[in-house]
Motif scaffolding. Sequence first.
Motif, short mmCIF file in Angstrom:
data_model
loop_
_atom_site.label_atom_id
_atom_site.label_comp_id
_atom_site.label_asym_id
_atom_site.label_seq_id
_atom_site.Cartn_x
_atom_site.Cartn_y
_atom_site.Cartn_z
N LYS A 76 0.83 -1.21 0.00
CA LYS A 76 0.00 0.00 0.00
C LYS A 76 0.86 1.26 0.00
O LYS A 76 0.58 2.23 -0.72
N HIS A 106 2.33 1.88 -3.43
CA HIS A 106 1.32 2.45 -4.31
C HIS A 106 1.12 3.94 -4.02
O HIS A 106 0.92 4.75 -4.95
N THR A 142 3.94 5.82 -5.54
CA THR A 142 3.75 5.85 -6.99
C THR A 142 2.80 6.97 -7.37
O THR A 142 3.04 7.74 -8.32
N ARG A 143 1.70 7.09 -6.64
CA ARG A 143 0.72 8.14 -6.92
C ARG A 143 1.35 9.52 -6.74
O ARG A 143 1.13 10.42 -7.57
N ALA A 188 4.71 -4.11 -7.37
CA ALA A 188 4.50 -2.73 -6.93
C ALA A 188 5.78 -1.92 -7.05
O ALA A 188 5.76 -0.74 -7.43
N GLU A 193 6.37 -1.06 -10.71
CA GLU A 193 5.44 0.01 -11.11
C GLU A 193 5.92 1.36 -10.58
O GLU A 193 5.87 2.38 -11.28
#
Length: 223
Positions: A149, A152, A155-156, A191, A194
């Motif tokens: 989490k 992610h 990444t955002r 993840a 990414e």
Amino acid sequence: MRYDSIVEGKFISRPNRFIAHVDIGGKDTVVHVKNTGRCRELLEPGNRVFLDHVPSGTRKTDYDLVGVCRKDGRLLNMDSQAPNKVVGQWLEGLGYFDEITPEYSVDDSRIDFHMMKGGEEFFMEVKGCTLIKGDIGYFPDAPTIRGVKHIHELTRLAEQGHRCYIAFVIQTEGVYEVRPNVETQPEFGEALEEAARAGVRKIDLPCIVTVDSLEVAPGITLD
């Protein structure tokens, strides 16, 4: 980062994630384990372990298990709270940032560190690595939904144009690279890939480790 009062013992058993039995001076003593990971390759019967003596009337034990010497002689710090403290000291020592804020809230998450430099925002998530195979570190040693989490979230933030980092604190000496443990959790590796495509920078932080201290090795910078 330094511990004030280290005591040596021999590991006996670990009935659950939070406590262990340790032989301290010939006495079977219950201690708190400051790492809820599996640590199976670390906590083997007879291994030398290192305990921070922190007496308190409000705790069930006066000892925290913070270090271990594996059967091959490798010394590791296994305190899961130590990496954030060490990175905080390292970031301050760089003398680069105008502001450094730990445990920074972003939407419904908390990022380990938020930094400011000349009006630019930086975000950093920190992971401690204790799973060592040969001369390579691997993370995680057990599946971590929370860890995925956080990646992610980085990444955002990177996709929004912020400079983001994930730092792996290697809690032993002689290891300079950390790889995702895809055998244990493929999602973590996915993840991380990414995140790299989005511009999140991965930083491996080799450390100097003693039975009573942990610090990032000298000469490591944040490019």
